[in-house]
Scaffold this motif. Sequence first.
Motif, PDB file in Angstrom:
ATOM      1  N   LEU A   5      -7.424   6.756  -0.777  1.00 50.80           N
ATOM      2  CA  LEU A   5      -6.524   6.491   0.347  1.00 50.80           C
ATOM      3  C   LEU A   5      -5.589   5.327   0.020  1.00 50.80           C
ATOM      4  O   LEU A   5      -5.996   4.331  -0.562  1.00 50.80           O
ATOM      5  N   GLY A   6      -4.316   5.465   0.417  1.00 47.13           N
ATOM      6  CA  GLY A   6      -3.377   4.351   0.291  1.00 47.13           C
ATOM      7  C   GLY A   6      -2.715   4.214  -1.056  1.00 47.13           C
ATOM      8  O   GLY A   6      -2.126   3.157  -1.346  1.00 47.13           O
ATOM      9  N   LEU A   7      -2.786   5.245  -1.900  1.00 50.05           N
ATOM     10  CA  LEU A   7      -2.156   5.155  -3.216  1.00 50.05           C
ATOM     11  C   LEU A   7      -0.662   4.867  -3.051  1.00 50.05           C
ATOM     12  O   LEU A   7       0.029   5.539  -2.282  1.00 50.05           O
ATOM     13  N   ASN A   8      -0.184   3.869  -3.754  1.00 50.66           N
ATOM     14  CA  ASN A   8       1.218   3.403  -3.712  1.00 50.66           C
ATOM     15  C   ASN A   8       1.602   2.799  -2.356  1.00 50.66           C
ATOM     16  O   ASN A   8       2.780   2.626  -2.064  1.00 50.66           O
ATOM     17  N   GLN A   9       0.585   2.462  -1.562  1.00 53.30           N
ATOM     18  CA  GLN A   9       0.830   1.804  -0.272  1.00 53.30           C
ATOM     19  C   GLN A   9       0.587   0.299  -0.411  1.00 53.30           C
ATOM     20  O   GLN A   9      -0.364  -0.139  -1.066  1.00 53.30           O
ATOM     21  N   THR A  10       1.463  -0.496   0.198  1.00 48.90           N
ATOM     22  CA  THR A  10       1.261  -1.947   0.224  1.00 48.90           C
ATOM     23  C   THR A  10       0.236  -2.277   1.302  1.00 48.90           C
ATOM     24  O   THR A  10       0.364  -1.837   2.449  1.00 48.90           O
ATOM     25  N   VAL A  11      -0.778  -3.030   0.918  1.00 46.53           N
ATOM     26  CA  VAL A  11      -1.897  -3.299   1.829  1.00 46.53           C
ATOM     27  C   VAL A  11      -2.202  -4.794   1.856  1.00 46.53           C
ATOM     28  O   VAL A  11      -1.890  -5.539   0.922  1.00 46.53           O
ATOM     29  N   HIS A  12      -2.816  -5.198   2.942  1.00 47.62           N
ATOM     30  CA  HIS A  12      -3.312  -6.558   3.096  1.00 47.62           C
ATOM     31  C   HIS A  12      -4.828  -6.524   2.951  1.00 47.62           C
ATOM     32  O   HIS A  12      -5.489  -5.594   3.427  1.00 47.62           O
ATOM     33  N   TYR A  13      -5.387  -7.523   2.315  1.00 46.05           N
ATOM     34  CA  TYR A  13      -6.831  -7.554   2.126  1.00 46.05           C
ATOM     35  C   TYR A  13      -7.312  -8.995   2.044  1.00 46.05           C
ATOM     36  O   TYR A  13      -6.534  -9.937   1.858  1.00 46.05           O
ATOM     37  N   GLN A  14      -8.620  -9.130   2.203  1.00 47.26           N
ATOM     38  CA  GLN A  14      -9.257 -10.439   2.141  1.00 47.26           C
ATOM     39  C   GLN A  14     -10.270 -10.426   1.016  1.00 47.26           C
ATOM     40  O   GLN A  14     -11.102  -9.510   0.923  1.00 47.26           O
ATOM     41  N   ILE A  15     -10.207 -11.418   0.168  1.00 43.09           N
ATOM     42  CA  ILE A  15     -11.161 -11.517  -0.933  1.00 43.09           C
ATOM     43  C   ILE A  15     -11.650 -12.961  -1.028  1.00 43.09           C
ATOM     44  O   ILE A  15     -10.848 -13.889  -1.146  1.00 43.09           O
ATOM     45  N   ASN A  16     -12.969 -13.107  -0.883  1.00 38.40           N
ATOM     46  CA  ASN A  16     -13.581 -14.444  -0.884  1.00 38.40           C
ATOM     47  C   ASN A  16     -12.889 -15.382   0.110  1.00 38.40           C
ATOM     48  O   ASN A  16     -12.530 -16.519  -0.203  1.00 38.40           O
ATOM     49  N   GLN A  17     -12.656 -14.838   1.321  1.00 31.64           N
ATOM     50  CA  GLN A  17     -12.061 -15.580   2.445  1.00 31.64           C
ATOM     51  C   GLN A  17     -10.576 -15.894   2.244  1.00 31.64           C
ATOM     52  O   GLN A  17      -9.987 -16.625   3.045  1.00 31.64           O
ATOM     53  N   HIS A  18      -9.971 -15.352   1.205  1.00 32.63           N
ATOM     54  CA  HIS A  18      -8.552 -15.598   0.935  1.00 32.63           C
ATOM     55  C   HIS A  18      -7.736 -14.345   1.257  1.00 32.63           C
ATOM     56  O   HIS A  18      -8.078 -13.240   0.820  1.00 32.63           O
ATOM     57  N   GLN A  19      -6.672 -14.500   2.038  1.00 33.22           N
ATOM     58  CA  GLN A  19      -5.803 -13.380   2.400  1.00 33.22           C
ATOM     59  C   GLN A  19      -4.801 -13.109   1.276  1.00 33.22           C
ATOM     60  O   GLN A  19      -4.224 -14.033   0.709  1.00 33.22           O
ATOM     61  N   ASP A  20      -4.607 -11.809   0.981  1.00 35.32           N
ATOM     62  CA  ASP A  20      -3.662 -11.457  -0.075  1.00 35.32           C
ATOM     63  C   ASP A  20      -3.069 -10.088   0.244  1.00 35.32           C
ATOM     64  O   ASP A  20      -3.477  -9.422   1.206  1.00 35.32           O
ATOM     65  N   GLN A  21      -2.086  -9.677  -0.551  1.00 32.09           N
ATOM     66  CA  GLN A  21      -1.512  -8.356  -0.375  1.00 32.09           C
ATOM     67  C   GLN A  21      -1.027  -7.833  -1.712  1.00 32.09           C
ATOM     68  O   GLN A  21      -0.809  -8.581  -2.668  1.00 32.09           O
ATOM     69  N   GLY A  22      -0.877  -6.513  -1.776  1.00 33.88           N
ATOM     70  CA  GLY A  22      -0.399  -5.877  -3.002  1.00 33.88           C
ATOM     71  C   GLY A  22      -0.277  -4.387  -2.765  1.00 33.88           C
ATOM     72  O   GLY A  22      -0.516  -3.892  -1.659  1.00 33.88           O
ATOM     73  N   THR A  23       0.074  -3.659  -3.807  1.00 35.57           N
ATOM     74  CA  THR A  23       0.267  -2.215  -3.713  1.00 35.57           C
ATOM     75  C   THR A  23      -0.818  -1.503  -4.513  1.00 35.57           C
ATOM     76  O   THR A  23      -1.042  -1.819  -5.691  1.00 35.57           O
ATOM     77  N   ILE A  24      -1.506  -0.557  -3.879  1.00 38.59           N
ATOM     78  CA  ILE A  24      -2.574   0.182  -4.541  1.00 38.59           C
ATOM     79  C   ILE A  24      -1.973   1.118  -5.586  1.00 38.59           C
ATOM     80  O   ILE A  24      -1.114   1.947  -5.273  1.00 38.59           O
ATOM     81  N   ARG A  25      -2.438   0.995  -6.840  1.00 40.37           N
ATOM     82  CA  ARG A  25      -1.912   1.821  -7.922  1.00 40.37           C
ATOM     83  C   ARG A  25      -2.942   2.769  -8.528  1.00 40.37           C
ATOM     84  O   ARG A  25      -2.595   3.582  -9.380  1.00 40.37           O
ATOM     85  N   GLY A  26      -4.188   2.684  -8.104  1.00 36.94           N
ATOM     86  CA  GLY A  26      -5.168   3.629  -8.626  1.00 36.94           C
ATOM     87  C   GLY A  26      -6.519   3.005  -8.890  1.00 36.94           C
ATOM     88  O   GLY A  26      -6.827   1.918  -8.398  1.00 36.94           O
ATOM     89  N   ILE A  27      -7.320   3.715  -9.706  1.00 35.90           N
ATOM     90  CA  ILE A  27      -8.674   3.295 -10.062  1.00 35.90           C
ATOM     91  C   ILE A  27      -8.777   3.272 -11.579  1.00 35.90           C
ATOM     92  O   ILE A  27      -8.362   4.215 -12.260  1.00 35.90           O
ATOM     93  N   SER A  28      -9.327   2.195 -12.129  1.00 32.87           N
ATOM     94  CA  SER A  28      -9.500   2.101 -13.579  1.00 32.87           C
ATOM     95  C   SER A  28     -10.683   2.963 -14.025  1.00 32.87           C
ATOM     96  O   SER A  28     -11.460   3.459 -13.208  1.00 32.87           O
ATOM     97  N   ASN A  29     -10.848   3.101 -15.338  1.00 33.14           N
ATOM     98  CA  ASN A  29     -11.970   3.872 -15.878  1.00 33.14           C
ATOM     99  C   ASN A  29     -13.310   3.187 -15.645  1.00 33.14           C
ATOM    100  O   ASN A  29     -14.360   3.798 -15.844  1.00 33.14           O
ATOM    101  N   ASP A  30     -13.273   1.933 -15.218  1.00 34.39           N
ATOM    102  CA  ASP A  30     -14.500   1.211 -14.877  1.00 34.39           C
ATOM    103  C   ASP A  30     -14.712   1.131 -13.370  1.00 34.39           C
ATOM    104  O   ASP A  30     -15.566   0.374 -12.888  1.00 34.39           O
ATOM    105  N   GLY A  31     -13.909   1.906 -12.609  1.00 29.83           N
ATOM    106  CA  GLY A  31     -14.083   1.956 -11.168  1.00 29.83           C
ATOM    107  C   GLY A  31     -13.414   0.827 -10.414  1.00 29.83           C
ATOM    108  O   GLY A  31     -13.611   0.679  -9.203  1.00 29.83           O
ATOM    109  N   GLU A  32     -12.612   0.024 -11.097  1.00 24.49           N
ATOM    110  CA  GLU A  32     -11.926  -1.092 -10.434  1.00 24.49           C
ATOM    111  C   GLU A  32     -10.696  -0.579  -9.685  1.00 24.49           C
ATOM    112  O   GLU A  32     -10.007   0.332 -10.138  1.00 24.49           O
TER     113      GLU A  32
END
Length: 325
Positions: free
Chosen positions: A271-298
């Motif tokens: 869900l959200g491929l090529n969509q700009t999204v907001h997210y929280q990581i370790n209590q820090h707010q950030d944003q970026g564009t979803i580009r896919g999944i790596s071969n390691d599941g990242e």
Amino acid sequence: MLEDVIITQLLQTPEQKWTGPKLAALAGVSRNAIWKAIENLRQKGYTIDSSPQSGYRLTQLPTQIEAHYLKYLLNDLPLTVHTYPSIDSTNNEAKRLATDQTHDLLLIASQQTAGRGRLGRDFQSDLTHGLYVSLKLTPNISDMTQLPFYTLLTAAAVTETLQPYLEDKLSIKWINDLFYHQRKVAGILCESIVNMEAQTADAVVLGCGLNLAGDFSHSTHQEVAGTLFGETLPDSLNQNQLLAQIIHKIYDYHHHLLDKGYLETYRHHLLGLNQTVHYQINQHQDQGTIRGISNDGELLIEKRNGTIEKIFNERIHFGSEQFAK
């Protein structure tokens, strides 16, 4: 158990009628015990025709979760099946049972009173037609860093199994939610039982809550929550067969964990491929564009400066509201 013996015989020979004496001889019990067991099975949703001359024949199966039928469908797997009308949490119970049961466990409930998702968030588990499941396995891993693959494979297995039942595409919100018609319809919570001294995982518990059908109009989650089949279940849906298909698919991926075949399904339904999204990581707010999944599941996130960030952190959270429109 006597009812298991009867159901196995009736299912394996659908065109054959079994007399009371024949079933009694097979099971080593009295004819009266067979009659009582047949009546119990009828109360559990089985339609069993009978006549004094020709005997018993199974003509209709239960469509709601029924332990005997489910065990029959899963009899090729090394599983012990537990069903509950209501429980605090199937994941919690799986972990409790795991303290003295080393074999694989499958727990199913129609309602949870303390359902939860990632990061301890509440998960509504009292829908009219909800299905709440936990599968406890021994991890097929070589080191602890591979444990998160179980969340990916569970999401892929559930999605792959459900998709043929649905008219439109099912989507996976990284890392553990399923969306249908822009509403969250399932949540996955994978937890491990860790031996701290040996730094190994003794077990992994794969939890999944499915919103099959019901009404969220009076729910505090109404803005994002939805169901797979609307307010009522389709007459053709057999929950036992659906769940057995999901569990078999999970085992298939589990046995071939490091082949990562589940990533193909995960990528296709992301869900959200090529969509700009907001997210929280370790209590820090950030944003970026979803580009896919790596071969390691990242998860691959393109930042504003054009760099690609690889995210594989259990402390990351994407608000579902930005995907529910």
